[in-house]
Design a protein around this motif. Sequence first.
Motif, PDB file in Angstrom:
ATOM      1  N   LEU A 354       0.828  -1.207   0.000  1.00  0.00           N
ATOM      2  CA  LEU A 354       0.000   0.000   0.000  1.00  0.00           C
ATOM      3  C   LEU A 354       0.864   1.261   0.000  1.00  0.00           C
ATOM      4  CD1 LEU A 354      -2.905  -0.877   2.494  1.00  0.00           C
ATOM      5  CD2 LEU A 354      -2.884  -0.994  -0.005  1.00  0.00           C
ATOM      6  N   GLY A 355       1.986   1.207   0.714  1.00  0.00           N
ATOM      7  CA  GLY A 355       2.913   2.333   0.683  1.00  0.00           C
ATOM      8  C   GLY A 355       3.459   2.569  -0.709  1.00  0.00           C
ATOM      9  N   TYR A 356       3.776   1.484  -1.394  1.00  0.00           N
ATOM     10  CA  TYR A 356       4.245   1.589  -2.782  1.00  0.00           C
ATOM     11  C   TYR A 356       3.165   2.182  -3.685  1.00  0.00           C
ATOM     12  CZ  TYR A 356       4.762  -0.181  -7.549  1.00  0.00           C
ATOM     13  OH  TYR A 356       4.796  -0.297  -8.917  1.00  0.00           O
ATOM     14  N   MET A 357       1.931   1.758  -3.516  1.00  0.00           N
ATOM     15  CA  MET A 357       0.845   2.262  -4.352  1.00  0.00           C
ATOM     16  C   MET A 357       0.609   3.752  -4.104  1.00  0.00           C
ATOM     17  SD  MET A 357      -2.964   0.726  -4.765  1.00  0.00           S
ATOM     18  CE  MET A 357      -4.066   1.384  -6.023  1.00  0.00           C
ATOM     19  N   ALA A 358       0.649   4.153  -2.823  1.00  0.00           N
ATOM     20  CA  ALA A 358       0.486   5.577  -2.508  1.00  0.00           C
ATOM     21  C   ALA A 358       1.616   6.397  -3.117  1.00  0.00           C
ATOM     22  CB  ALA A 358       0.449   5.766  -0.985  1.00  0.00           C
ATOM     23  N   HIS A 359       2.822   5.848  -3.100  1.00  0.00           N
ATOM     24  CA  HIS A 359       3.970   6.518  -3.697  1.00  0.00           C
ATOM     25  C   HIS A 359       3.799   6.666  -5.203  1.00  0.00           C
ATOM     26  CE1 HIS A 359       8.044   6.551  -5.537  1.00  0.00           C
ATOM     27  NE2 HIS A 359       8.338   7.346  -4.517  1.00  0.00           N
ATOM     28  N   GLU A 360       3.323   5.636  -5.854  1.00  0.00           N
ATOM     29  CA  GLU A 360       3.153   5.656  -7.308  1.00  0.00           C
ATOM     30  C   GLU A 360       2.082   6.653  -7.751  1.00  0.00           C
ATOM     31  OE1 GLU A 360       4.805   3.649  -9.932  1.00  0.00           O
ATOM     32  OE2 GLU A 360       6.160   3.900  -8.217  1.00  0.00           O
TER      33      GLU A 360
END
Length: 608
Positions: A354-360
């Motif tokens: 989820l952190g990766y998705m928010a970053h993207e």
Amino acid sequence: MNVHVMSEHKLSSVAPLKPYNAEKKDVELILVKEHNGVQYTSSSVAGSRTCPRTSSSADREDRETWGKKLDFLLSVIGFAVDLANVWRFPYLCYKNGGGAFLIPYIMFLFIAGMPLFYMELALGQYNREGAATVWKICPVFKGVGYTVIIIALYVGFYYNVIIAWSLYYLFSSFTSELPWQHCNNTWNNSNKTEIQTHIFFIDRREVLHFHESQGIHDLKEPRWQLTLCLVVVVFILYFSLWKGVKSSGKVVYITATMPYIVLLVLLIRGITLPGALNGIRAYLHIDLKKLNSPEVWIEAATQIFYSLGAGFGVLIAFASYNKFENNCYRDAILTSTINCVTSFFSGFAIFSVLGYMAHEHGVSIKEVATEGAGLVFIIYPEAISTLPGSTFFAIFFFIMLLTLGIDSSMGGMEAVITGLTDDFKILRRNRKLFTFVTFHLILLFFSLLHPQGGIYVFTLLDTYAAGTSILFGVLVEAVGVSWFYGVDRFSEDIERMMGFKPGLYWRLCWKFVSPVFLLVVVIASILTTRELKYDNYIFPYWANLVGWGIAMSSMMFVPLYAIYKFLSLPGTFKQVILGLKSSCPGTVCCCDRMCDCSLLNHAAFKVT
């Protein structure tokens, strides 16, 4: 002359304590036992060190047992570790103060979760009966056994639908390019501004065809693709359970261990992604001010209860196939701890992605964090679709969902099958046929959950079928065991099995803490009930009435069966509750729930 002599507490065999010195007398042993509310009396000469073999004794000796101890442990772990460990706990932890949420969660684990878990394992193992017939210990409470069986059946109606969705996604993942990686599908529309992007549409349009229904009053026709997936799920479950624990005990070697392998793979991949640490920080961020909110404590209490799975009759059913001397105390500590550690561990795998998705997407974690089906069928698959080797990770992820669902569903259905086959011997003799009919009944009901509007029926059942009703059932169960059967008698049962009594801590929890905990959770569940809705759709008033009707249809067995017992059995209030009955004038008897002579609590000697 009549002389009444009560046997000592722990006789290994039934025999006179001492010879009578005055004159030689015939000593007759009168045994009175009850099975399902029916009193049986038999007698034999105590001078012989044998006792009459009863049908119940034969049933216990003939009852199958787990092939290996590991079969039982994996089955319990597989049932307790379900989809909620992945799609609910991590979000609750994030929403309710991060690491601070662990304070009430762990506290409720020790004062209520573990004691209830231990109680059900011991109850099933000692009596070697399913959820209904285990109440031979206190017959007036047998209705709660039927309550939990009905609830387990209701849950089976809709829980297997989630497994079918997972299977559909799994089949869709066997492509070089995942179907939800782009918006060029026939089921996409021209709107590209939705927060959940194009993955939103595979959930609503390709899988459920949700957009074609106007509400719960407009279900329309079933979708053949999902119906076919359901047939496959039912096929897997049937052949996993048709031979009892001998077959299901082997299936769990795959279904109970695979989720851990997949979670480890996803975690290793997740922590290497940009933004992953931000997600993990959000997951563990400690906000002690959140503990001032009663809602946080209520959610911690309900989560620990539903996570461990007490009250569904599954733990009683599984434990009834254990060997009598098995150390269920150690099993309770081990399996409940593994369950809670799994919930915490899964949060790292979820929030790193989820952190990766928010970053993207350049948004905060709050924008992408969610729970339930939205997390595992929308957010997480979309994040996976952006990774190199997305097909591999998608297949792995949906295999994990499939195995998480299957072994939990196996546990629920085993509770239904064991509970009814133990109560009705004709069903036990025809277990394979009964299992076949049960699963086909479920398959027929599935037709209501797979039309375009089936998501509304699913939401209705998910809210009411095992909400307040299961909390009520476990509350009655805890009160029945602790206050009517008695903590002291229950502790003595455990001592007979394992050679030691539960400590003061466990006895206090069973008698006071756990019942109070459950009573508070039941009241909170009722007071916090809100109008039923799915996204922006608000269910009509009549749908809420139908939901409460579903909840009451299981709960009503508790008072109805108690009334039936009081009206049908003679004796005082105490005698009816505990199943006590005098066998003949001048003889003191106590009906015991275990008819094995080596396990009698009391025996009455009549000297003539």
